[in-house]
Design an enzyme around this catalytic site. Structure first.
Site, PDB file in Angstrom:
ATOM      1  N   ASN A   8      -6.057  60.977  37.219  1.00  0.00           N
ATOM      2  CA  ASN A   8      -5.114  60.452  38.199  1.00  0.00           C
ATOM      3  C   ASN A   8      -5.196  61.367  39.415  1.00  0.00           C
ATOM      4  OD1 ASN A   8      -2.991  59.519  39.729  1.00  0.00           O
ATOM      5  ND2 ASN A   8      -1.465  59.609  38.107  1.00  0.00           N
ATOM      6  N   ARG A  92      -6.466  55.849  36.976  1.00  0.00           N
ATOM      7  CA  ARG A  92      -5.381  55.119  37.620  1.00  0.00           C
ATOM      8  C   ARG A  92      -5.859  54.723  39.009  1.00  0.00           C
ATOM      9  NH1 ARG A  92      -0.425  57.347  40.956  1.00  0.00           N
ATOM     10  NH2 ARG A  92       0.797  55.441  41.198  1.00  0.00           N
ATOM     11  N   HIS A 180       3.564  50.524  40.257  1.00  0.00           N
ATOM     12  CA  HIS A 180       4.041  51.254  39.076  1.00  0.00           C
ATOM     13  C   HIS A 180       3.862  50.429  37.806  1.00  0.00           C
ATOM     14  CE1 HIS A 180       6.702  53.552  42.089  1.00  0.00           C
ATOM     15  NE2 HIS A 180       5.722  54.354  41.718  1.00  0.00           N
ATOM     16  N   ARG A 240       8.862  57.791  51.754  1.00  0.00           N
ATOM     17  CA  ARG A 240       8.638  56.420  52.223  1.00  0.00           C
ATOM     18  C   ARG A 240       9.976  55.701  52.390  1.00  0.00           C
ATOM     19  NH1 ARG A 240       4.544  54.849  47.562  1.00  0.00           N
ATOM     20  NH2 ARG A 240       5.002  56.958  46.796  1.00  0.00           N
ATOM     21  N   GLU A 378       2.117  56.825  31.668  1.00  0.00           N
ATOM     22  CA  GLU A 378       1.058  56.043  32.289  1.00  0.00           C
ATOM     23  C   GLU A 378      -0.315  56.461  31.777  1.00  0.00           C
ATOM     24  OE1 GLU A 378       2.752  55.466  36.766  1.00  0.00           O
ATOM     25  OE2 GLU A 378       2.922  57.454  35.878  1.00  0.00           O
TER      26      GLU A 378
END
Length: 402
Positions: A8, A92, A180, A240, A378
């Protein structure tokens, strides 16, 4: 024993984990590592499955100048000290665009497609592709698998998938993707274990970290998400803004004279909790600050989560359970309590002791909905997908070199 490497990658860091495949072909975590400060103050830190530190080493900036160099160094350490040579690598990848709705074996054509989607995730996609290219250059026959954050949401209905713009743009790929997805997919696999009574019912999952979003799930499938075309949409995040009137972007360009690059830098790096507080993008720092701007930023974060919970409950036609996950959701009892308070009109109420004590089920006896804390994973999801794609390739691994 066969092992899978999961990667990742970010702009200045690479997280990696090693999973061994047990007798059933299921991934079992063995090693968890990270290369931070790439190109500035590189540091490799690796732990085993029990949390024991295996290595913590600093490097000169010119030794580890990019993601590729970091992966080469980490790979050499894995081979030389742990006797680990992976049979495949799972990655990912944030954006799969309109073409990829499931994990895929990577070849040159896939890389080209994913490169085309870089403008849809400029903060993430180029960094996700860098290790793929680096590994392909070093070991072209090693199978690599791309696992997409958008894939879990690709079964949305047309109403949830569209923007109110001409259809030709939808056909070109301008649509609501959601992100996500690897996290939400993992939570969907855990709900039957942690909360079987609600696993197939109407559930909102809140993935709350530096990047934050929420997903409405029914029968373990995504129905709606707060994020859309890019990872800028929905909830306010660390840096963000979340939901933003597109007229603001036009104003910044037309009236403030900002370039597209300047607007992109602002929206991805200087907004959200950081922009509102003027202090930090870290919830922990904001909670400990006495500055009123820090409190306002947290108030805003909680407020917008509450609003979006209402939106997602409407998409589901009601609510049976709410799940907290990711960094803030898993580790901040204060934020969980504040957010749960916004769910009172939906019947939500938490048990303060269970919440403070780190329980999985934190709903009070008076709550009409289940409220849970479920750690996400994940990387394990990526390892599972990689193992699944790898099975038919065991006799012909060179197929990945196309």
């Amino acid at each position: 024993m066969d092992r899978i490497l999961v990667v990742n990658a970010g702009s200045s860091s690479v997280k990696f984990q090693v999973f061994a495949l047990d007798s059933r072909g299921e991934p079992v975590r063995q090693i968890k590592g990270q290369f931070d400060g790439i190109g500035v103050h590189p540091q490799l830190r690796v732990k085993d499955a029990s949390g024991q530190v295996l290595i913590e080493r600093n490097y000169a900036a010119d030794q580890i100048g990019d993601v590729g160099a970091a992966l080469v160094t980490a790979g050499a350490w894995l081979r030389e000290t742990q006797n680990i040579t992976p049979i495949a690598v799972g990655h990912r990848v944030v954006h799969g665009g309109p073409k990829y709705s499931a994990p895929v074996l990577i070849n040159s054509h896939v890389i080209d497609d994913l490169d085309d989607y870089a403008p849809l995730a400029p903060l993430h996609q180029p960094n996700n592709l860098a290790p793929i290219r680096a590994i392909k250059a070093q070991m072209p026959d090693l199978p690599q698998v791309a696992c997409f954050d958008t894939a879990f949401h690709r079964n949305h209905g047309a109403l949830a998938d569209h923007y109110a713009i001409p259809e030709k743009y939808y056909d070109e790929g301008v649509r609501r993707y959601g992100f996500h997805g690897l996290s939400y997919e993992y939570i969907a696999t855990q709900l039957p274990v942690v909360a079987p009574a609600v696993a197939s019912k109407r559930v909102i999952v809140a993935h709350l970290g530096s990047g934050a979003s929420m997903c409405a799930m029914k029968n373990g499938r995504s129905v709606e998400s707060t994020m859309g075309f890019t990872a800028l949409d929905g909830l306010p995040m660390g840096t963000r803004p979340g939901q933003l009137d597109p007229g603001i972007v036009l104003y910044l360009i037309e009236q403030k004279g900002m370039t597209v690059a300047q607007v992109q830098k602002l929206l991805y790096g200087d907004c959200g909790l950081k922009g509102l507080s003027g202090i930090s993008n870290d919830v922990r720092e904001l909670q400990s600050s006495s500055d009123s701007r820090a409190q306002f930023a947290l108030d805003y974060f909680v407020y917008r989560i509450g609003l979006n919970a209402g939106l997602l409950a409407a998409a589901l036609g009601g609510l049976d359970a709410f799940v907290f996950t990711a960094g803030i959701g898993e580790n901040s009892p204060i934020m969980r309590a504040r957010i749960a308070a916004t769910l009172q009109w939906l019947g939500g109420a938490i048990d303060a002791k269970a919440n403070e004590g780190g329980a999985s089920d934190i709903a009070s006896g008076q709550s009409r909905i289940g409220i849970y804390v479920i750690p996400t994973d994940e990387e394990l999801m990526i390892a599972r997908h990689t193992a699944t794609i790898l099975k038919p390739l065991q006799k012909s691994p060179r197929v990945a070199a196309g």
